[in-house]
Design an enzyme around this catalytic site. Structure first.
Site, mmCIF file in Angstrom:
data_model
loop_
_atom_site.group_PDB
_atom_site.id
_atom_site.type_symbol
_atom_site.label_atom_id
_atom_site.label_comp_id
_atom_site.label_asym_id
_atom_site.label_seq_id
_atom_site.Cartn_x
_atom_site.Cartn_y
_atom_site.Cartn_z
ATOM 1 N N LYS A 158 -56.452 44.352 8.869
ATOM 2 C CA LYS A 158 -56.848 45.376 7.743
ATOM 3 C C LYS A 158 -57.375 46.418 8.854
ATOM 4 O O LYS A 158 -58.985 46.977 9.298
ATOM 5 C CB LYS A 158 -58.265 44.414 6.889
ATOM 6 C CG LYS A 158 -58.654 45.220 5.720
ATOM 7 C CD LYS A 158 -59.662 44.607 4.531
ATOM 8 C CE LYS A 158 -60.289 45.493 4.066
ATOM 9 N NZ LYS A 158 -59.491 46.091 3.295
HETATM 10 N N1 PMP Z 1 -54.849 45.205 -0.228
HETATM 11 C C1 PMP Z 1 -55.421 46.225 0.872
HETATM 12 C C2 PMP Z 1 -55.128 47.795 0.882
HETATM 13 C C3 PMP Z 1 -56.571 46.169 0.462
HETATM 14 O O1 PMP Z 1 -57.417 46.526 0.656
HETATM 15 C C4 PMP Z 1 -57.048 44.887 -0.002
HETATM 16 C C5 PMP Z 1 -58.548 44.914 -0.301
HETATM 17 N N2 PMP Z 1 -59.100 44.270 0.879
HETATM 18 C C6 PMP Z 1 -56.207 44.183 -1.021
HETATM 19 C C7 PMP Z 1 -54.605 44.169 -0.623
HETATM 20 C C8 PMP Z 1 -56.508 42.633 -0.743
HETATM 21 O O2 PMP Z 1 -57.798 41.829 -0.792
HETATM 22 P P1 PMP Z 1 -58.755 40.917 -0.518
HETATM 23 O O3 PMP Z 1 -58.328 40.085 -1.445
HETATM 24 O O4 PMP Z 1 -58.724 40.178 0.534
HETATM 25 O O5 PMP Z 1 -59.623 41.198 -0.704
#
Ligand code: PMP
Length: 299
Positions: A158
């Site tokens: 991330k």
């Molecule tokens: N894809 C992207 C590009 C994101 O920014 C997020 C949010 N973190 C997600 C998917 C979903 O991840 P999560 O469910 O862990 O928040």
């Protein structure tokens, strides 16, 4: 709604182990993280005072840093405690939590071996990403940018830099009247929205793209668990854009988006239905349980 700039707010931010006044949480302009995107972050939500799946977020944060070649100088236990501490210090129980780790200003060149790794954690109230009227479903435009090959970027991280194409895609979609963009991957397969994963209901089964070049979201995995506990068939596979026309329901899943129905993708229309409503209601109930109850259900 008036937008209050993020540097013009009151509150406390946890920064490298100390609680600092929100307005004083300033970074030097020659920080490596700003120039070279050597930064990783998390997005978490607290419900009723508990941060949902906190340890999973903390572990992803530490892992994201390692994918960018750095070690966050705090243990998972310390980071969890800091997240809870900053939430309490701001008197919040239902809020979004944003930890971010970055390379400092000790060295400003592509090589950054001598930079220190910093960690800050902020929190603020943030209702659903798509607002209260999201139940009718959001409208997605097709992005021109594609999620890169895992050998082109550290796609499992991330990492701040990966949001460059997200912002570009979201701006283009918003300018065309959509609320978000659906991104394909480098192969032309369906990938994800700019901040959430995507699911399709096809012939009563739940299909979602295999996360081999984008985040395997914590919400995504949570929703898959809920669906399987309902005896629903969940299939992770490569999904071609031409297949989307076969979907009877479409929804997004992410920490900020939670479970959000989709009513349009480009020219295609969808009607939020029973499966999306069931998963959405169950997700909303699950996030409000205590961490011990959440762990018991997931076991
Ligand atoms: N894809 C992207 C590009 C994101 O920014 C997020 C949010 N973190 C997600 C998917 C979903 O991840 P999560 O469910 O862990 O928040």
């Amino acid at each position: 709604m008036t937008l209050v700039p993020f540097d013009d707010r009151d509150g406390l931010i946890w920064w490298d182990g100390a609680m600092v006044a929100w307005r004083d949480a300033k970074l030097h302009v020659l920080s490596h993280g700003l120039h070279y995107a050597s930064a990783v972050f998390e997005g978490e939500r607290a419900y009723g005072g508990h941060i949902f799946k906190l340890r999973a977020h903390t572990e992803r944060l530490i892992g994201s840093g390692r994918l960018l070649g750095f070690e966050i100088p705090w243990t998972a236990e310390q980071i969890d405690a800091a997240c809870n501490q900053v939430l309490a210090a701001n008197g919040l129980t239902d809020a979004y939590i944003r930890p971010i780790a970055w390379r400092g200003a000790e060295q400003l060149s592509v090589s950054a071996q001598k930079t220190k790794i910093h960690l800050a954690i902020a929190t603020w109230p943030w209702p659903n990403l798509f607002g209260a009227d999201r139940m009718a479903g959001v409208r997605l435009g097709m992005a021109e940018w594609r999620r890169p090959h895992p050998q082109t970027a550290p796609t499992a991280s991330k990492a701040a830099g990966l949001y460059m194409i997200g912002t570009l895609s979201k701006h283009t979609a918003e300018a065309a009247g959509f609320q978000d963009a659906l991104m394909l991957d480098w192969r032309g397969q369906v990938a994800e929205a700019t901040g959430a994963n995507i699911f399709f209901v096809i012939d009563g089964d739940i299909h979602t793209p295999t996360p081999d070049c984008f985040l395997d979201g914590i919400t995504r995995r949570t929703v898959m668990g809920i669906a399987r506990r309902h005896q629903m068939n969940v299939i992770e596979r490569a999904i071609q854009p031409e297949e989307m026309v076969r979907a009877s329901e479409v929804f997004l899943a992410g920490t900020a988006a939670e479970v959000t129905p989709v009513r349009q993708i480009g020219e295609l229309s969808f009607t939020p239905g029973r499966i999306t409503e069931t998963l959405l209601a169950d997700y909303e109930a699950l996030v409000r349980l205590s961490p011990a109850e959440v762990a018991r259900i997931a076991a």
